[in-house]
Design a protein around this motif. Sequence first.
Motif, PDB file in Angstrom:
ATOM      1  N   ARG A 133      31.236  41.040  26.464  1.00  0.00           N
ATOM      2  CA  ARG A 133      30.053  40.454  27.089  1.00  0.00           C
ATOM      3  C   ARG A 133      29.085  41.542  27.494  1.00  0.00           C
ATOM      4  O   ARG A 133      29.487  42.659  27.801  1.00  0.00           O
ATOM      5  N   ASP A 134      27.807  41.166  27.519  1.00  0.00           N
ATOM      6  CA  ASP A 134      26.769  42.040  28.055  1.00  0.00           C
ATOM      7  C   ASP A 134      26.418  41.507  29.435  1.00  0.00           C
ATOM      8  O   ASP A 134      25.879  40.404  29.566  1.00  0.00           O
ATOM      9  N   ALA A 135      26.733  42.268  30.472  1.00  0.00           N
ATOM     10  CA  ALA A 135      26.588  41.763  31.835  1.00  0.00           C
ATOM     11  C   ALA A 135      26.320  42.923  32.785  1.00  0.00           C
ATOM     12  O   ALA A 135      26.327  44.093  32.393  1.00  0.00           O
ATOM     13  N   ILE A 136      26.068  42.573  34.053  1.00  0.00           N
ATOM     14  CA  ILE A 136      25.939  43.587  35.101  1.00  0.00           C
ATOM     15  C   ILE A 136      27.342  44.041  35.487  1.00  0.00           C
ATOM     16  O   ILE A 136      28.213  43.216  35.775  1.00  0.00           O
ATOM     17  N   VAL A 137      27.570  45.335  35.458  1.00  0.00           N
ATOM     18  CA  VAL A 137      28.903  45.869  35.717  1.00  0.00           C
ATOM     19  C   VAL A 137      28.839  46.925  36.816  1.00  0.00           C
ATOM     20  O   VAL A 137      27.797  47.538  37.059  1.00  0.00           O
ATOM     21  N   LEU A 138      29.984  47.089  37.475  1.00  0.00           N
ATOM     22  CA  LEU A 138      30.176  48.112  38.500  1.00  0.00           C
ATOM     23  C   LEU A 138      31.544  48.743  38.311  1.00  0.00           C
ATOM     24  O   LEU A 138      32.440  48.115  37.733  1.00  0.00           O
ATOM     25  N   PRO A 139      31.735  49.953  38.812  1.00  0.00           N
ATOM     26  CA  PRO A 139      33.098  50.490  38.855  1.00  0.00           C
ATOM     27  C   PRO A 139      33.968  49.624  39.759  1.00  0.00           C
ATOM     28  O   PRO A 139      33.505  49.093  40.770  1.00  0.00           O
ATOM     29  N   GLU A 140      35.216  49.482  39.391  1.00  0.00           N
ATOM     30  CA  GLU A 140      36.125  48.654  40.187  1.00  0.00           C
ATOM     31  C   GLU A 140      36.254  49.163  41.618  1.00  0.00           C
ATOM     32  O   GLU A 140      36.437  48.377  42.556  1.00  0.00           O
ATOM     33  N   VAL A 141      36.151  50.482  41.817  1.00  0.00           N
ATOM     34  CA  VAL A 141      36.329  51.045  43.158  1.00  0.00           C
ATOM     35  C   VAL A 141      35.175  50.687  44.086  1.00  0.00           C
ATOM     36  O   VAL A 141      35.268  50.881  45.296  1.00  0.00           O
ATOM     37  N   ALA A 142      34.068  50.176  43.531  1.00  0.00           N
ATOM     38  CA  ALA A 142      32.932  49.810  44.371  1.00  0.00           C
ATOM     39  C   ALA A 142      33.074  48.417  44.965  1.00  0.00           C
ATOM     40  O   ALA A 142      32.280  48.033  45.819  1.00  0.00           O
ATOM     41  N   VAL A 143      34.072  47.653  44.530  1.00  0.00           N
ATOM     42  CA  VAL A 143      34.231  46.266  44.975  1.00  0.00           C
ATOM     43  C   VAL A 143      35.444  46.173  45.892  1.00  0.00           C
ATOM     44  O   VAL A 143      36.548  46.602  45.526  1.00  0.00           O
ATOM     45  N   ASP A 144      35.237  45.615  47.071  1.00  0.00           N
ATOM     46  CA  ASP A 144      36.325  45.380  48.020  1.00  0.00           C
ATOM     47  C   ASP A 144      36.879  43.979  47.765  1.00  0.00           C
ATOM     48  O   ASP A 144      36.212  42.974  48.019  1.00  0.00           O
ATOM     49  N   GLN A 145      38.109  43.917  47.231  1.00  0.00           N
ATOM     50  CA  GLN A 145      38.718  42.643  46.882  1.00  0.00           C
ATOM     51  C   GLN A 145      39.835  42.250  47.849  1.00  0.00           C
ATOM     52  O   GLN A 145      40.653  41.393  47.537  1.00  0.00           O
ATOM     53  N   ARG A 146      39.853  42.851  49.029  1.00  0.00           N
ATOM     54  CA  ARG A 146      40.915  42.560  49.981  1.00  0.00           C
ATOM     55  C   ARG A 146      40.650  41.308  50.797  1.00  0.00           C
ATOM     56  O   ARG A 146      41.573  40.695  51.316  1.00  0.00           O
ATOM     57  N   GLY A 147      39.407  40.913  50.941  1.00  0.00           N
ATOM     58  CA  GLY A 147      39.070  39.760  51.752  1.00  0.00           C
ATOM     59  C   GLY A 147      39.157  38.456  50.979  1.00  0.00           C
ATOM     60  O   GLY A 147      39.581  38.413  49.817  1.00  0.00           O
ATOM     61  N   PRO A 148      38.726  37.371  51.628  1.00  0.00           N
ATOM     62  CA  PRO A 148      38.747  36.069  50.943  1.00  0.00           C
ATOM     63  C   PRO A 148      37.821  36.021  49.746  1.00  0.00           C
ATOM     64  O   PRO A 148      38.036  35.241  48.818  1.00  0.00           O
TER      65      PRO A 148
END
Length: 394
Positions: free
Chosen positions: A297-312
């Motif tokens: 896919r062609d999409a907006i991407v970020l490094p995984e380390v920039a996203v906090d996935q610990r919350g809801p």
Amino acid sequence: MIAVSLRPARLARPALLFVSLAALAACGGREATASDGAAEAPAVVIGPENIVLAARDSVRTGPTLTGALVPAREARLRAELSGRVVATLVEPGTTVAAGTVLARIDDASLQDDLLSARTAVTSAALAAEQATRELERARTLGQAGAIATRDVEAAERAQLQAQAQLDAAKARQASSAKSLGNTVVRAPFAGVVSERAVSAGDVVSPGTALFTIVDPRSLRLEAQVPADAVSALRVGVPVSFALNGYPDRTFEGRITRISPVADAVTRQVGIIAEVPNRDGRLVGGLFAEGRVASDVRDAIVLPEVAVDQRGPSPTVMRLSNGRVEAVDVALGLRDPARERIEIVSGLAAGDTVLLGGARGISVGTAVTVRAVTDASPPPPAPANSTPSSTPPAN
């Protein structure tokens, strides 16, 4: 008495009002001073390594693969006759064109055989020609009744025998010529000599390995993927992989064949992918590790380390108008090879997102990004400068 007692009261009220206004002014001044102090609080300075821009890019996901890079065209040349190697003319790594002479095998005896075969062909040709004339003469005499029929039949048999001997002599000559040609080993196609198994003076026999020629312009990846991901495999699907001899580089190819049977021991399915190598930089035999890009896919991407996935819900810390704000985002595909993740909603291309330790800055805090030149050390003092004699202030 009454008038005198009321006059001081009238004078006291303006005085009390004046004191109250002065107190309010003093309080307002203190509040203004405190407010000015909060506005003048210095912004947190971070380096450019602590930010990343949300950008549009391709994100890929699919099953992992492991395998090796091998030449798509490879020829293992072997001796087709017995003899002594007279000379080898190329070394491993030599680039050769189609038909290039690689080695020569002693052909002295074969030269004699060919000469003998040619002589036999000449003799058989003369005998066949003579037998043909005798047959024509016998047929003419037979028609005139000058000779018996059995004499005509004998001439026919003699002519057939002479023609058979001529054919056999020609076959021996062709065989001798072919054997003589096999004493010269040539490259079957343009490529590179990857292996030389003989040297001058070696005695070879039919089947002895001589050279290996590969075509480096076209390579193929022979790899295996987990059997549970076979549904993602299709001919023409791109694959991306890294090679152990080329750090920090990624190569691509396309699946051309898929094995119809999974390995009974490893439970993996074999695939073959075509890998272009027009510049000839890649070499065969290297270990490859990557994945099949079954979904792109062609999409907006970020490094995984920039996203906090610990919350809801996943959250990123965005820098907007010089201040930090928390933004909830929706995630899509994950690209494990490049450690990227798709941002479905919540961010736009060009948004500045905090990384690393900067993610711990409180929401609402003013932040300034230090320019790259700010990190350079100050220039040294001139050599002829003299220290100041003025003592430092206490």
